[in-house]
Scaffold this motif. Sequence first.
Motif, PDB file in Angstrom:
ATOM      1  N   GLN A 103       0.855  -1.185   0.000  1.00  0.00           N
ATOM      2  CA  GLN A 103       0.000   0.000   0.000  1.00  0.00           C
ATOM      3  C   GLN A 103       0.891   1.234   0.000  1.00  0.00           C
ATOM      4  OE1 GLN A 103      -2.038   1.086   3.644  1.00  0.00           O
ATOM      5  NE2 GLN A 103      -3.833   1.739   2.479  1.00  0.00           N
ATOM      6  N   CYS A 105       0.478   5.396   0.254  1.00  0.00           N
ATOM      7  CA  CYS A 105      -0.404   6.528   0.512  1.00  0.00           C
ATOM      8  C   CYS A 105       0.411   7.809   0.420  1.00  0.00           C
ATOM      9  CB  CYS A 105      -1.044   6.435   1.892  1.00  0.00           C
ATOM     10  SG  CYS A 105      -2.169   5.041   2.084  1.00  0.00           S
ATOM     11  N   ASN A 115      -4.450  10.158  -0.640  1.00  0.00           N
ATOM     12  CA  ASN A 115      -4.831   9.155  -1.645  1.00  0.00           C
ATOM     13  C   ASN A 115      -3.972   7.928  -1.393  1.00  0.00           C
ATOM     14  OD1 ASN A 115      -6.660  10.748  -3.042  1.00  0.00           O
ATOM     15  ND2 ASN A 115      -5.183  11.404  -4.572  1.00  0.00           N
ATOM     16  N   CYS A 116      -4.567   6.746  -1.568  1.00  0.00           N
ATOM     17  CA  CYS A 116      -3.833   5.492  -1.402  1.00  0.00           C
ATOM     18  C   CYS A 116      -4.079   4.591  -2.609  1.00  0.00           C
ATOM     19  CB  CYS A 116      -4.291   4.746  -0.146  1.00  0.00           C
ATOM     20  SG  CYS A 116      -3.953   5.621   1.393  1.00  0.00           S
ATOM     21  N   VAL A 117      -3.069   3.824  -2.991  1.00  0.00           N
ATOM     22  CA  VAL A 117      -3.195   2.807  -4.035  1.00  0.00           C
ATOM     23  C   VAL A 117      -2.530   1.534  -3.531  1.00  0.00           C
ATOM     24  CG1 VAL A 117      -3.280   4.459  -5.948  1.00  0.00           C
ATOM     25  CG2 VAL A 117      -1.085   3.504  -5.237  1.00  0.00           C
ATOM     26  N   VAL A 132       1.099   7.009  -7.613  1.00  0.00           N
ATOM     27  CA  VAL A 132      -0.084   7.438  -6.860  1.00  0.00           C
ATOM     28  C   VAL A 132      -0.269   8.935  -7.101  1.00  0.00           C
ATOM     29  CG1 VAL A 132       1.266   7.738  -4.745  1.00  0.00           C
ATOM     30  CG2 VAL A 132      -1.209   7.490  -4.584  1.00  0.00           C
TER      31      VAL A 132
END
Length: 138
Positions: A103, A105, A115-117, A132
């Motif tokens: 993850q 962020c 925002n997180c991916v 991201v």
Amino acid sequence: MFVMNSLGIVIILMIVVFIPMDRNYTASGDKTLDVTVNLSNTEDSIGTYKVHVTVYGKETLEQSKVIDTSTQTCPDDIGSLCYVSAGTFSFASQSVPVDSKIQVCVKETTSDTQNCVYGKNTKENTPEIITVGVPHLN
């Protein structure tokens, strides 16, 4: 080394070197999972952002750093977006099996908007590249 005394007897001198078998490895000698993070949507979002990477493997591993987006890289190929490199985050690979979740962020430091991916540790022996978008302030 051989030494002969006056009687012609060969005396062998031996030097014994002890090498510990339970060596503790450091990150510089171990293989690592490298996660390269790029920040997108930075053209209109110049500021300071905290990038936080969490790897969910045999244990949860985390690293963070603060990035200033005032310097951008804009590739020359058509359709490429400008981005800011947040650098590479390295984790001990023995703690991160293949397919472990990653993850990333990015949080704007003054508003806590983030925002997180997600990505994963693939079987290729190359850095995992995760892009991201920085959060836009309203």
